[in-house]
Scaffold this motif. Structure first.
Motif, PDB file in Angstrom:
ATOM      1  N   ARG A 173       0.738  -1.141   0.016  1.00 52.19           N
ATOM      2  CA  ARG A 173       0.112  -0.209   0.066  1.00 52.19           C
ATOM      3  C   ARG A 173       0.984   1.258   0.073  1.00 52.19           C
ATOM      4  O   ARG A 173       0.450   2.126   0.646  1.00 52.19           O
ATOM      5  CB  ARG A 173      -1.000  -0.169   1.345  1.00 52.19           C
ATOM      6  CG  ARG A 173      -1.966  -1.193   1.090  1.00 52.19           C
ATOM      7  CD  ARG A 173      -2.954  -1.237   2.214  1.00 52.19           C
ATOM      8  NE  ARG A 173      -3.952  -2.196   1.857  1.00 52.19           N
ATOM      9  CZ  ARG A 173      -3.641  -3.385   2.412  1.00 52.19           C
ATOM     10  NH1 ARG A 173      -2.675  -3.685   3.209  1.00 52.19           N
ATOM     11  NH2 ARG A 173      -4.666  -4.439   2.173  1.00 52.19           N
ATOM     12  N   ASN A 176      -1.004   4.601  -0.849  1.00 53.11           N
ATOM     13  CA  ASN A 176      -1.654   5.197   0.239  1.00 53.11           C
ATOM     14  C   ASN A 176      -0.902   5.750   1.168  1.00 53.11           C
ATOM     15  O   ASN A 176      -1.297   6.927   2.021  1.00 53.11           O
ATOM     16  CB  ASN A 176      -2.458   3.993   0.684  1.00 53.11           C
ATOM     17  CG  ASN A 176      -3.369   3.137  -0.056  1.00 53.11           C
ATOM     18  OD1 ASN A 176      -3.105   2.103  -0.533  1.00 53.11           O
ATOM     19  ND2 ASN A 176      -4.454   3.718  -0.459  1.00 53.11           N
ATOM     20  N   SER A 180      -0.806   9.939   1.950  1.00 54.35           N
ATOM     21  CA  SER A 180      -1.008  10.500   3.264  1.00 54.35           C
ATOM     22  C   SER A 180       0.056  11.428   4.076  1.00 54.35           C
ATOM     23  O   SER A 180      -0.269  12.279   4.552  1.00 54.35           O
ATOM     24  CB  SER A 180      -1.440   8.989   4.243  1.00 54.35           C
ATOM     25  OG  SER A 180      -1.428   9.435   5.495  1.00 54.35           O
ATOM     26  N   SER A 258      -5.302   8.519  -3.087  1.00 58.26           N
ATOM     27  CA  SER A 258      -6.276   9.924  -2.324  1.00 58.26           C
ATOM     28  C   SER A 258      -7.701   9.403  -2.128  1.00 58.26           C
ATOM     29  O   SER A 258      -8.105   9.734  -1.098  1.00 58.26           O
ATOM     30  CB  SER A 258      -5.914  11.064  -3.041  1.00 58.26           C
ATOM     31  OG  SER A 258      -4.606  11.400  -3.199  1.00 58.26           O
ATOM     32  N   ASN A 261      -7.927   6.935   0.637  1.00 56.85           N
ATOM     33  CA  ASN A 261      -7.886   7.428   1.904  1.00 56.85           C
ATOM     34  C   ASN A 261      -8.919   8.417   2.332  1.00 56.85           C
ATOM     35  O   ASN A 261      -9.289   8.619   3.487  1.00 56.85           O
ATOM     36  CB  ASN A 261      -6.436   8.085   1.869  1.00 56.85           C
ATOM     37  CG  ASN A 261      -5.115   7.429   1.560  1.00 56.85           C
ATOM     38  OD1 ASN A 261      -5.541   6.010   1.480  1.00 56.85           O
ATOM     39  ND2 ASN A 261      -3.863   8.073   1.955  1.00 56.85           N
ATOM     40  N   SER A 262      -9.314   9.153   1.104  1.00 59.72           N
ATOM     41  CA  SER A 262     -10.303  10.112   1.834  1.00 59.72           C
ATOM     42  C   SER A 262     -11.901   9.639   1.939  1.00 59.72           C
ATOM     43  O   SER A 262     -12.689   9.619   2.916  1.00 59.72           O
ATOM     44  CB  SER A 262     -10.442  11.076   0.578  1.00 59.72           C
ATOM     45  OG  SER A 262     -11.182  10.936  -0.375  1.00 59.72           O
ATOM     46  N   ASP A 265     -11.236   8.556   5.537  1.00 67.54           N
ATOM     47  CA  ASP A 265     -11.262   9.592   6.235  1.00 67.54           C
ATOM     48  C   ASP A 265     -13.073   9.680   6.901  1.00 67.54           C
ATOM     49  O   ASP A 265     -13.325  10.020   7.612  1.00 67.54           O
ATOM     50  CB  ASP A 265     -10.891  10.778   5.736  1.00 67.54           C
ATOM     51  CG  ASP A 265      -9.397  10.911   5.697  1.00 67.54           C
ATOM     52  OD1 ASP A 265      -8.910  10.087   6.560  1.00 67.54           O
ATOM     53  OD2 ASP A 265      -8.722  11.727   4.764  1.00 67.54           O
ATOM     54  N   THR A 284      -4.198   6.391   9.258  1.00 69.74           N
ATOM     55  CA  THR A 284      -4.281   7.499   8.402  1.00 69.74           C
ATOM     56  C   THR A 284      -4.255   6.785   6.748  1.00 69.74           C
ATOM     57  O   THR A 284      -3.898   7.536   5.949  1.00 69.74           O
ATOM     58  CB  THR A 284      -2.942   8.406   8.695  1.00 69.74           C
ATOM     59  OG1 THR A 284      -1.879   7.488   8.790  1.00 69.74           O
ATOM     60  CG2 THR A 284      -3.184   9.128   9.869  1.00 69.74           C
ATOM     61  N   SER A 285      -4.235   5.704   6.932  1.00 74.41           N
ATOM     62  CA  SER A 285      -4.243   5.209   5.392  1.00 74.41           C
ATOM     63  C   SER A 285      -5.651   4.587   5.006  1.00 74.41           C
ATOM     64  O   SER A 285      -6.598   5.407   5.672  1.00 74.41           O
ATOM     65  CB  SER A 285      -3.323   3.778   5.522  1.00 74.41           C
ATOM     66  OG  SER A 285      -3.992   2.743   6.155  1.00 74.41           O
ATOM     67  N   ASN A 286      -5.716   3.861   4.134  1.00 74.06           N
ATOM     68  CA  ASN A 286      -6.991   3.272   3.555  1.00 74.06           C
ATOM     69  C   ASN A 286      -7.798   2.239   4.315  1.00 74.06           C
ATOM     70  O   ASN A 286      -8.497   1.709   4.129  1.00 74.06           O
ATOM     71  CB  ASN A 286      -6.992   3.013   2.138  1.00 74.06           C
ATOM     72  CG  ASN A 286      -6.035   1.822   2.030  1.00 74.06           C
ATOM     73  OD1 ASN A 286      -5.076   1.717   2.370  1.00 74.06           O
ATOM     74  ND2 ASN A 286      -6.550   1.028   1.044  1.00 74.06           N
TER      75      ASN A 286
END
Ligand SMILES: Cc1ncc(COP(=O)(O)O)c(C=O)c1O
Length: 350
Positions: A173, A176, A180, A258, A261-262, A265, A284-286
């Motif tokens: 990953r 990712n 991040s 991105s 990851n978002s 989030d 803080t990753s996926n």
């Protein structure tokens, strides 16, 4: 609501389109086509230096053969105790490298520098009976969804170098982690002392594309033979190259990471705000690790949500109660806001 793994996602349409285009022509086999050469050269640009690149089929092959390339007779390789190489690859790294994987403890899925030093000290170079220290491997992003900061990578590589050990990074990953931290591929790897990288594409929108990147050409000198002997030299290598061609085009790889990851989030924010759910630890990753009450988890599964339960670590910040369960949720380039909102809405009713 497919959160079981980023491996469950399909392939990005641009990658499929590139594969289709490739399939209509003839080209030299075994990595000798123009496309293979062009994509290999693209890795030089991405990493801002000349690198040696070898394509393989799986993350396990990438890790195992990377370690095989730096193996020493009677060598041991150090990784975090929960690392994929030691827990989830059926001993393939040991099998292909002939080395023993030795676990190093540490919070948040990351090796603790002092513990790494102590472990290495247990395997001196003349240690005929226990084996001798030969390599260090770290995972970025880690198996628990966390990410080593640049300083933390420095701390690991400094110890390795002080002991004369090469360092491998399992980047299943990689993208990712990169987006991040918002750093360049060079900053997260060779500028920190990483010697070899497993550069993953499959989990981030490819169909089947993994690359081994050597920052030190000396370490790659026998690698063509290592890969061939491990049956990982594809006659139609250009279909891996075609995937990477599209993947690395116009930042597609970074955009997909991105997005993943978002979406994670969004999940983190939602899970943190509900009464029936909480984050198990900060990531803080996926990958998101959540504690759900069992009723919510069952309701979500009954409505088609896919995710895996996760073993409860002994050092959880807040214990998991009898009526709760710990799960892992993984997002990908293909996750939608609707998937997440639907999942959260089911949990909020639980
Ligand atoms: C951190 C990490 N490394 C390596 C791998 C291995 O990838 P593969 O299943 O393609 O062999 C995985 C797969 O889940 C992974 O999560």
């Amino acid at each position: 609501m497919f959160f079981a793994s980023d491996n469950w996602a399909g392939a990005h349409p641009s990658i499929n389109e590139r594969l289709s285009r490739e399939s209509t022509r003839f080209a030299a086999a075994y990595g000798n086509s123009d496309l293979d050469k062009a994509v290999e050269a693209r890795f030089n640009e991405i990493f801002e230096r000349d690198v040696s690149v070898y394509f393989v089929s799986t993350g396990t092959a990438a890790n195992s053969l990377s370690l095989a390339s730096i193996a020493r007779v009677g060598g041991v390789a150090f990784s975090h105790s929960e690392a994929h190489v030691i827990e989830d690859e059926c001993g393939a790294p040991d099998f292909f490298s002939g080395m023993r994987m030795v676990p190093v403890e540490g919070e948040d899925g990351k090796m603790e520098p002092a513990k790494l030093s102590a472990r290495i000290a247990g395997f001196p170079q003349d240690s005929l009976h226990h084996g001798r220290a030969a390599a260090v491997t770290l995972t970025q992003a880690t198996e628990t969804g966390t990410i080593y900061t640049l300083d933390e990578i420095d701390a690991i590589t400094r110890i390795a170098k002080a002991n004369g050990l090469p360092v491998h990074m399992d980047g299943a990953r990689f993208a990712n982690a990169l987006v991040s931290l918002d750093v360049s591929p060079a900053e997260m790897t060779w500028k920190r002392g990483i010697d070899i990288l497993s550069f993953g594409g499959t989990k981030n929108g490819c169909w089947c594309a993994e690359a081994i990147v050597f920052f030190n050409p000396e370490l790659a000198k026998d690698f063509a033979f290592i890969r061939k002997r491990a049956a990982q030299l594809f006659s139609k290598t250009r279909f891996i190259s075609a995937q990477f061609d599209a993947y690395l085009q116009d930042g597609l790889w970074l955009n997909m990471a991105s997005h993943a990851n978002s979406m994670a989030d969004r999940l983190r924010a939602g899970i943190g705000s509900l009464n029936s759910t909480r984050l198990a630890w900060h990531t803080t990753s996926n990958e998101v690790f959540a504690v759900l009450n069992k009723a919510s988890a069952e309701a979500a599964e009954a409505k088609g949500a896919k995710f895996y339960g996760w073993p409860v670590p002994t050092n959880m910040p807040e214990p998991v109660r009898e009526d709760e369960t710990l799960i892992r949720l993984v997002t990908s380039f293909a996750t939608t806001e609707e998937d997440i909102d639907q999942f959260l809405s089911i949990c909020s009713a639980g």
